[in-house]
Design an enzyme around this catalytic site. Sequence first.
Site, mmCIF file in Angstrom:
data_model
loop_
_atom_site.group_PDB
_atom_site.id
_atom_site.type_symbol
_atom_site.label_atom_id
_atom_site.label_comp_id
_atom_site.label_asym_id
_atom_site.label_seq_id
_atom_site.Cartn_x
_atom_site.Cartn_y
_atom_site.Cartn_z
ATOM 1 N N ARG A 15 -77.065 91.326 40.046
ATOM 2 C CA ARG A 15 -76.687 89.338 40.017
ATOM 3 C C ARG A 15 -75.755 89.454 41.089
ATOM 4 O O ARG A 15 -76.090 89.512 42.109
ATOM 5 C CB ARG A 15 -76.654 88.741 39.316
ATOM 6 N N LYS A 69 -67.879 79.125 37.699
ATOM 7 C CA LYS A 69 -68.765 78.272 37.648
ATOM 8 C C LYS A 69 -68.973 77.282 36.579
ATOM 9 O O LYS A 69 -68.751 75.712 36.268
ATOM 10 C CB LYS A 69 -70.226 78.094 38.439
ATOM 11 N N ARG A 125 -79.159 78.945 45.672
ATOM 12 C CA ARG A 125 -79.167 79.741 45.409
ATOM 13 C C ARG A 125 -79.076 81.181 46.810
ATOM 14 O O ARG A 125 -78.635 81.970 47.347
ATOM 15 C CB ARG A 125 -79.493 80.378 44.237
ATOM 16 N N ARG A 127 -76.083 86.340 26.156
ATOM 17 C CA ARG A 127 -77.487 86.206 27.172
ATOM 18 C C ARG A 127 -78.112 87.911 27.540
ATOM 19 O O ARG A 127 -77.878 89.048 27.754
ATOM 20 C CB ARG A 127 -76.512 85.712 28.533
ATOM 21 N N ARG A 141 -68.484 88.315 28.169
ATOM 22 C CA ARG A 141 -69.445 86.840 27.878
ATOM 23 C C ARG A 141 -70.400 87.883 26.689
ATOM 24 O O ARG A 141 -71.229 86.637 26.299
ATOM 25 C CB ARG A 141 -70.113 86.751 29.417
HETATM 26 P P1 AMP Z 1 -76.974 81.289 36.234
HETATM 27 O O1 AMP Z 1 -76.640 80.879 34.666
HETATM 28 O O2 AMP Z 1 -76.887 79.933 36.612
HETATM 29 O O3 AMP Z 1 -75.859 82.430 36.018
HETATM 30 O O4 AMP Z 1 -78.408 81.293 36.321
HETATM 31 C C1 AMP Z 1 -79.306 82.660 35.542
HETATM 32 C C2 AMP Z 1 -80.407 82.951 36.059
HETATM 33 O O5 AMP Z 1 -81.395 81.716 36.463
HETATM 34 C C3 AMP Z 1 -80.000 83.369 37.291
HETATM 35 O O6 AMP Z 1 -79.470 85.006 37.465
HETATM 36 C C4 AMP Z 1 -81.598 83.253 37.620
HETATM 37 O O7 AMP Z 1 -82.363 84.310 37.879
HETATM 38 C C5 AMP Z 1 -81.956 82.044 37.386
HETATM 39 N N1 AMP Z 1 -81.569 80.844 38.191
HETATM 40 C C6 AMP Z 1 -80.864 80.102 38.069
HETATM 41 N N2 AMP Z 1 -80.444 79.401 38.740
HETATM 42 C C7 AMP Z 1 -81.198 79.210 39.673
HETATM 43 C C8 AMP Z 1 -81.820 79.044 41.230
HETATM 44 N N3 AMP Z 1 -81.195 78.233 41.762
HETATM 45 N N4 AMP Z 1 -82.740 79.732 41.943
HETATM 46 C C9 AMP Z 1 -83.284 81.024 41.527
HETATM 47 N N5 AMP Z 1 -83.132 81.513 40.196
HETATM 48 C C10 AMP Z 1 -81.987 80.619 39.582
#
Ligand code: AMP
Length: 200
Positions: free
Chosen positions: A144, A13, A88, A133, A127
Amino acid sequence: MRIVLLGAPGSGKGTQAALLKERLGIPHISTGDLLRAAVKAGTELGLKAKAIMDAGELVSDDVMLGMLRERLQQPDTSGGFILDGYPRNLVQAKALDSLLEDIEQPVDEAIQIEIDPELIVQRIARRAIEEGRSDDSEETVRRRLDIYAEVTAPVVDYYAEQEKLAQVLGVGSVEEVNERIVAVLETTRSEAGVEVQTEP
Ligand code: AMP
């Protein structure tokens, strides 16, 4: 154009959103990036969010909505945006709809990038090495992915019911996946009577 990108963690994404940003000239809003920036800045919210993110859990809906509302108030979003990492869950999807309803700017298209979870585990392991990360350990990744299957997947149906969902296959090169997404958007835009820019 207001686009929501859906897909499991590691489905590509972020990479695709960055390419679309260049092509469409609209901002890429990643809630994960917003959170990581807060962590880096050492804000109170960032400190709280870090532990949750490192465990692979979701940050609270209220915090996320507040963060998104603030971001959508920035003037660069007036011509549209690409949302990556939000919504989410169904609560967030409904909150987004009502936020956008207030400003009469509904979501135009939700695009789901589909990919086999095992491929994702391999991609994220790569990654973890490349980007360092802290939420990319195999255990966290599996957590996740479980959360995605349990609470995020229903969001896909939510947009399907609104007839706003398009699905593209996430395998192949970055360019191939990008071409699939662009093809979907061209259809949407031509249906909406908007002139289509096919070249980057
Ligand atoms: P991402 O980079 O989108 O994979 O997000 C990394 C982490 O940030 C996720 O595993 C969540 O802990 C948190 N996170 C990101 N977006 C959201 C969201 N919309 N709602 C809740 N937690 C989020």
